[in-house]
Scaffold this motif. Structure first.
Motif, PDB file in Angstrom:
ATOM      1  N   UNK A 195       0.824  -1.207   0.000  1.00 14.90           N
ATOM      2  CA  UNK A 195       0.000   0.000   0.000  1.00 14.90           C
ATOM      3  C   UNK A 195       0.860   1.260   0.000  1.00 14.90           C
ATOM      4  N   UNK A 196       1.982   1.231   0.721  1.00 19.00           N
ATOM      5  CA  UNK A 196       2.893   2.371   0.759  1.00 19.00           C
ATOM      6  C   UNK A 196       3.460   2.679  -0.622  1.00 19.00           C
ATOM      7  N   UNK A 197       3.976   1.659  -1.276  1.00 20.45           N
ATOM      8  CA  UNK A 197       4.603   1.864  -2.580  1.00 20.45           C
ATOM      9  C   UNK A 197       3.562   2.308  -3.611  1.00 20.45           C
ATOM     10  N   UNK A 201       4.223  17.967   8.695  1.00 18.72           N
ATOM     11  CA  UNK A 201       4.568  17.414   7.389  1.00 18.72           C
ATOM     12  C   UNK A 201       5.553  16.263   7.527  1.00 18.72           C
ATOM     13  N   UNK A 202       5.396  15.504   8.574  1.00 13.84           N
ATOM     14  CA  UNK A 202       6.248  14.343   8.796  1.00 13.84           C
ATOM     15  C   UNK A 202       5.711  13.137   8.029  1.00 13.84           C
ATOM     16  N   UNK A 203       6.427  12.020   8.163  1.00 13.53           N
ATOM     17  CA  UNK A 203       6.033  10.808   7.441  1.00 13.53           C
ATOM     18  C   UNK A 203       4.626  10.370   7.837  1.00 13.53           C
ATOM     19  N   UNK A 204       4.306  10.470   9.123  1.00 17.94           N
ATOM     20  CA  UNK A 204       2.966  10.098   9.574  1.00 17.94           C
ATOM     21  C   UNK A 204       1.910  10.998   8.946  1.00 17.94           C
ATOM     22  N   UNK A 205       2.224  12.284   8.805  1.00 19.70           N
ATOM     23  CA  UNK A 205       1.274  13.211   8.172  1.00 19.70           C
ATOM     24  C   UNK A 205       1.087  12.866   6.699  1.00 19.70           C
ATOM     25  N   UNK A 206       2.186  12.456   6.040  1.00 17.30           N
ATOM     26  CA  UNK A 206       2.069  12.062   4.631  1.00 17.30           C
ATOM     27  C   UNK A 206       1.189  10.826   4.488  1.00 17.30           C
ATOM     28  N   UNK A 207       1.364   9.865   5.382  1.00 15.86           N
ATOM     29  CA  UNK A 207       0.527   8.672   5.337  1.00 15.86           C
ATOM     30  C   UNK A 207      -0.953   9.034   5.458  1.00 15.86           C
ATOM     31  N   UNK A 208      -1.240   9.935   6.359  1.00 11.70           N
ATOM     32  CA  UNK A 208      -2.626  10.372   6.511  1.00 11.70           C
ATOM     33  C   UNK A 208      -3.108  11.109   5.263  1.00 11.70           C
ATOM     34  N   UNK A 209      -2.220  11.889   4.676  1.00 15.45           N
ATOM     35  CA  UNK A 209      -2.580  12.679   3.486  1.00 15.45           C
ATOM     36  C   UNK A 209      -2.911  11.779   2.300  1.00 15.45           C
ATOM     37  N   UNK A 210      -2.170  10.672   2.133  1.00 15.46           N
ATOM     38  CA  UNK A 210      -2.408   9.788   0.992  1.00 15.46           C
ATOM     39  C   UNK A 210      -3.386   8.666   1.343  1.00 15.46           C
ATOM     40  N   UNK A 211      -3.874   8.665   2.586  1.00 16.37           N
ATOM     41  CA  UNK A 211      -4.891   7.699   2.961  1.00 16.37           C
ATOM     42  C   UNK A 211      -4.389   6.294   3.195  1.00 16.37           C
ATOM     43  N   UNK A 212      -3.172   6.148   3.718  1.00 20.40           N
ATOM     44  CA  UNK A 212      -2.621   4.820   4.013  1.00 20.40           C
ATOM     45  C   UNK A 212      -2.526   4.658   5.523  1.00 20.40           C
ATOM     46  N   UNK A 213      -3.163   3.626   6.032  1.00 21.91           N
ATOM     47  CA  UNK A 213      -3.102   3.304   7.461  1.00 21.91           C
ATOM     48  C   UNK A 213      -2.221   2.074   7.642  1.00 21.91           C
ATOM     49  N   UNK A 214      -1.158   2.213   8.417  1.00 19.96           N
ATOM     50  CA  UNK A 214      -0.245   1.098   8.648  1.00 19.96           C
ATOM     51  C   UNK A 214      -0.368   0.630  10.082  1.00 19.96           C
ATOM     52  N   UNK A 215      -0.103  -0.622  10.290  1.00 21.59           N
ATOM     53  CA  UNK A 215      -0.116  -1.181  11.635  1.00 21.59           C
ATOM     54  C   UNK A 215       1.220  -0.901  12.306  1.00 21.59           C
ATOM     55  N   UNK A 216       1.182  -0.333  13.498  1.00 25.83           N
ATOM     56  CA  UNK A 216       2.419  -0.026  14.207  1.00 25.83           C
ATOM     57  C   UNK A 216       2.878   1.392  13.943  1.00 25.83           C
ATOM     58  N   UNK A 217       4.136   1.655  14.314  1.00 23.96           N
ATOM     59  CA  UNK A 217       4.690   3.007  14.227  1.00 23.96           C
ATOM     60  C   UNK A 217       4.845   3.449  12.774  1.00 23.96           C
ATOM     61  N   UNK A 218       4.571   4.734  12.546  1.00 20.76           N
ATOM     62  CA  UNK A 218       4.768   5.318  11.219  1.00 20.76           C
ATOM     63  C   UNK A 218       6.208   5.818  11.134  1.00 20.76           C
ATOM     64  N   UNK A 219       7.125   4.915  10.802  1.00 17.02           N
ATOM     65  CA  UNK A 219       8.556   5.226  10.779  1.00 17.02           C
ATOM     66  C   UNK A 219       9.143   4.678   9.488  1.00 17.02           C
ATOM     67  N   UNK A 220       9.869   5.528   8.759  1.00 13.59           N
ATOM     68  CA  UNK A 220      10.410   5.115   7.465  1.00 13.59           C
ATOM     69  C   UNK A 220      11.429   3.996   7.616  1.00 13.59           C
ATOM     70  N   UNK A 221      12.062   3.893   8.790  1.00 16.03           N
ATOM     71  CA  UNK A 221      13.034   2.828   8.999  1.00 16.03           C
ATOM     72  C   UNK A 221      12.430   1.439   8.885  1.00 16.03           C
ATOM     73  N   UNK A 222      11.128   1.332   9.096  1.00 13.44           N
ATOM     74  CA  UNK A 222      10.479   0.028   8.975  1.00 13.44           C
ATOM     75  C   UNK A 222      10.463  -0.448   7.529  1.00 13.44           C
TER      76      UNK A 222
END
Length: 626
Positions: free
Chosen positions: A171-173, A398-419
């Motif tokens: 979903x992220x990609x 405008x962090x990674x978590x904000x971008x996820x919310x902006x594009x409508x992607x909900x991930x399980x766990x922490x919103x961290x690019x290192x994952x």
């Protein structure tokens, strides 16, 4: 822009200050005023070291804030704990025990597991060590030794990041590619509109093409637009009002002009939020860390006939690496067809991602040629000042978590690019069949095993491998023997139908395979010994082995073995008995329960008459007689 004022290494009572640029491009004044503390001499010494450290290292605003906070906390504590704080300095022999007590008490002011106490104590220690490293700046010997030791405040605990699930990663990609396509269309439309406009002074300040024309050519500034535009009234065209609207459709009157200008700029240049998508795609395509894929400039890119070579810098490890990332090739395709497919369809070609990134940031890079070490540049509006510069992934809102919310992607766990980086490592481990040397291509193998190999996916795969191996083992070794109900009428043909080959069946009928408590169809293929070697644990483990065949005629030996195990059970602690003999005991009881009371009584008569005996190895007795 950074500046520091202070008398380095001295005892300046005017303090020290530093003007630093924060994450949003704003200048922030950090200062330490010794007059705020009764231990003013100590505060002045620490302040001078801090000011010099900032000037020498280019410390970030957030890191500098930790040092200012550390000096404030330690000086405030010394004012309370010391009877004569005015006499305290880094030359005082009694400062070391006071600092030790301060460090031990730091964690009480924070949540359990917080890293802040260790950060503050380490900052104070670093300033002391820095002063001690200069010969002209005296420091008490005991204090210098204390500062060079380990901090007494624990570093706390941090949760190990897990990789994204396969569904979340997909979903992220997908969202990142959609965002890139949307950005390219938006910029193309914005510059096309700008070409249709003219100077707002001639064509009107309420026309979108004119405003875009002026911003794109630097003919007008955002401040001029804000000054000329009327307040938000009905005189604004619907198009301008829509551009100033929030996602919910409402317009904030006080922010309307700034929101409009920000929207206009986003039609011409990528914003801070837009670049998250490119980072996601590059981490996924290359498998490298976030700091590496956002830390190469145009001079670090070399396009190959089929792929790209990048110079990647990993600051934490101090590594500079030149890595090639080839494009996927489909047999029989011409180069033009491959390029078209890469452009039209989301794929993991790093070269296509880099080309797109260079394309959308070209106009920004022309405005900030001094930023040459990264392609991640964007436009920002600070109040009404237009700024072009490097990307800030941690900008508030405008962090990674904000971008996820902006594009409508909900991930399980922490919103961290290192994952996402961990997800690519997991894929490598799976593809390489679990070979760490292949999966840890840009790490020490120890680092990979201790950090990346702890993810859920690999743990599940490892669990499946272990479970499969255990199932295989239990199927061969622990499931137990084959029990034949009656000796009479058993012949070689019937035994073959039950799974024995002709030779094994004949030898079992003749009694050649008797191991004491059971017959063994192949003593040279024992699950407890290497293949080809005679079983080393018979008859003690026969009742745990699928090779064993139990005949009713062996009931006396089974009953003698049961007596032996009961004796062992009385001698051993229950946990030890279960570990050593539990499976044999359970299987033996199951075999005996299948026999009738008459058969057991007859077997007991044979035992009492001395017609049956049980031969066990010496170790079966010595083990318990000691």
């Amino acid at each position: 822009m950074r500046a520091a004022v202070g008398q380095a290494g001295g005892e300046s009572r005017i303090g020290a200050r530093a003007v630093l640029v924060d994450d949003q491009g704003l200048e922030r004044l950090h200062y330490i005023d010794p007059a705020d503390y009764r231990c003013s001499r100590l505060a002045a010494q620490l302040a001078d070291e801090w000011a010099e450290y900032v000037a020498a290292t280019g410390l970030s605003a957030s890191a500098s804030r930790d040092y200012v906070r550390a000096v404030d906390r330690v000086c405030s504590a010394m004012d309370e704990r010391c009877g004569d704080p005015a006499a305290l300095s880094l030359e005082s022999a009694d400062l070391a025990p006071l600092l030790a007590g301060w460090e031990r008490g730091l964690p009480s002011g924070y949540e359990p597991g917080s890293r802040q106490p260790a950060i503050l104590s380490s900052a104070v220690r670093l300033l002391i060590v820095r002063r001690d490293d200069h010969p002209g700046r005296p420091v008490d010997d005991s204090l210098a030794g204390f500062a060079r030791g380990r901090t007494l405040a624990a570093w706390g605990e941090t949760a190990e990041l897990d990789e994204f699930s396969r569904a979340d990663k997909k979903a992220l990609v997908k969202a990142a590619w959609s965002a890139v396509h949307a950005l390219e269309r938006r910029l193309a439309n914005g510059w096309a509109l700008a070409e249709q406009g003219r100077h707002p002074g001639d064509g009107g300040w309420l026309e979108v093409p004119n405003l875009l024309w002026g911003l794109s050519r630097g003919a007008v500034t955002p401040r001029e637009i804000g000054d000329v535009l009327p307040p938000l009234t009905d005189r604004w065209p619907a198009e301008l009002r829509a551009m100033a609207a929030k996602p919910d459709g409402t317009v904030a009157p006080r922010r309307a002009r700034r929101d409009l200008i920000q929207h206009l700029l986003s039609l011409l240049y990528p914003t801070n939020m837009d670049l998250h998508a490119f980072r996601v795609l590059l981490v996924d395509a290359t498998g490298h860390a976030s700091e590496e894929v956002t830390g190469f400039g145009e001079q670090d890119v070399e396009f190959l006939p089929r792929g790209v070579r990048l110079t990647l810098v990993k600051n934490r490890a101090g590594l500079v690496r030149h890595r090639s990332f080839p494009d996927a090739r489909t047999s029989g395709e011409e180069d033009e067809a491959v390029v078209a497919e890469v452009v039209d369809r989301p794929r993991r070609e790093a070269s296509a991602i880099v080309r797109r990134l260079m394309g959308v940031t070209q106009k920004v890079r022309e405005q900030c040629p001094e930023v040459a070490d990264t392609l991640f540049v964007r436009v920002t509006l600070v109040y009404y000042d237009l700024r072009f510069g490097r990307w800030n992934p941690n900008m508030a809102g405008q962090r990674f978590a904000d971008w996820l919310s902006h594009v409508g992607v909900a991930v399980e766990g922490a919103a961290h690019i290192g994952r996402l980086r961990k997800s690519t490592k997991v894929e490598k481990a799976i593809v390489s069949g679990g070979r760490i040397s292949a999966a840890a291509d840009d790490h020490l193998e120890e680092t990979f095993a201790g950090h990346y190999a702890q993810g859920t996916t690999l743990r599940i795969l490892s669990g499946k491998v272990i479970t499969t191996a255990q199932d295989h083992w239990f199927e061969r070794a622990v499931a137990g023997p084959t029990v034949i109900a009656a000796d009479e009428g058993i012949d070689g043909e019937q035994l073959q139908q039950m799974g024995l080959d002709p030779e094994q069946a004949e030898r079992l009928v003749q009694g050649e395979l008797d191991m004491g408590v059971a017959n063994c169809r192949d003593p040279w293929d024992s699950p407890f010994s290497a293949r080809g070697e005679l079983c080393a644990v018979a008859p003690l483990r026969c009742l745990e082995c699928r090779n064993a065949w139990v005949l009713p005629s062996q009931l006396p030996q089974l009953m003698l073995f049961a007596d032996h195990l009961e004796n062992v059970r009385r001698r051993l602690e229950p946990r030890a008995f279960t570990r050593l003999w539990g499976q044999s005991y359970v299987n033996l009881r199951a075999v005996l329960e299948e026999q009738s009371e008459q058969e057991k009584a007859l077997a007991r008569q044979h035992i009492d008459a001395g017609l049956a005996r049980l031969d066990l190895p010496l170790s079966a007795h010595v083990e318990f007689d000691a």
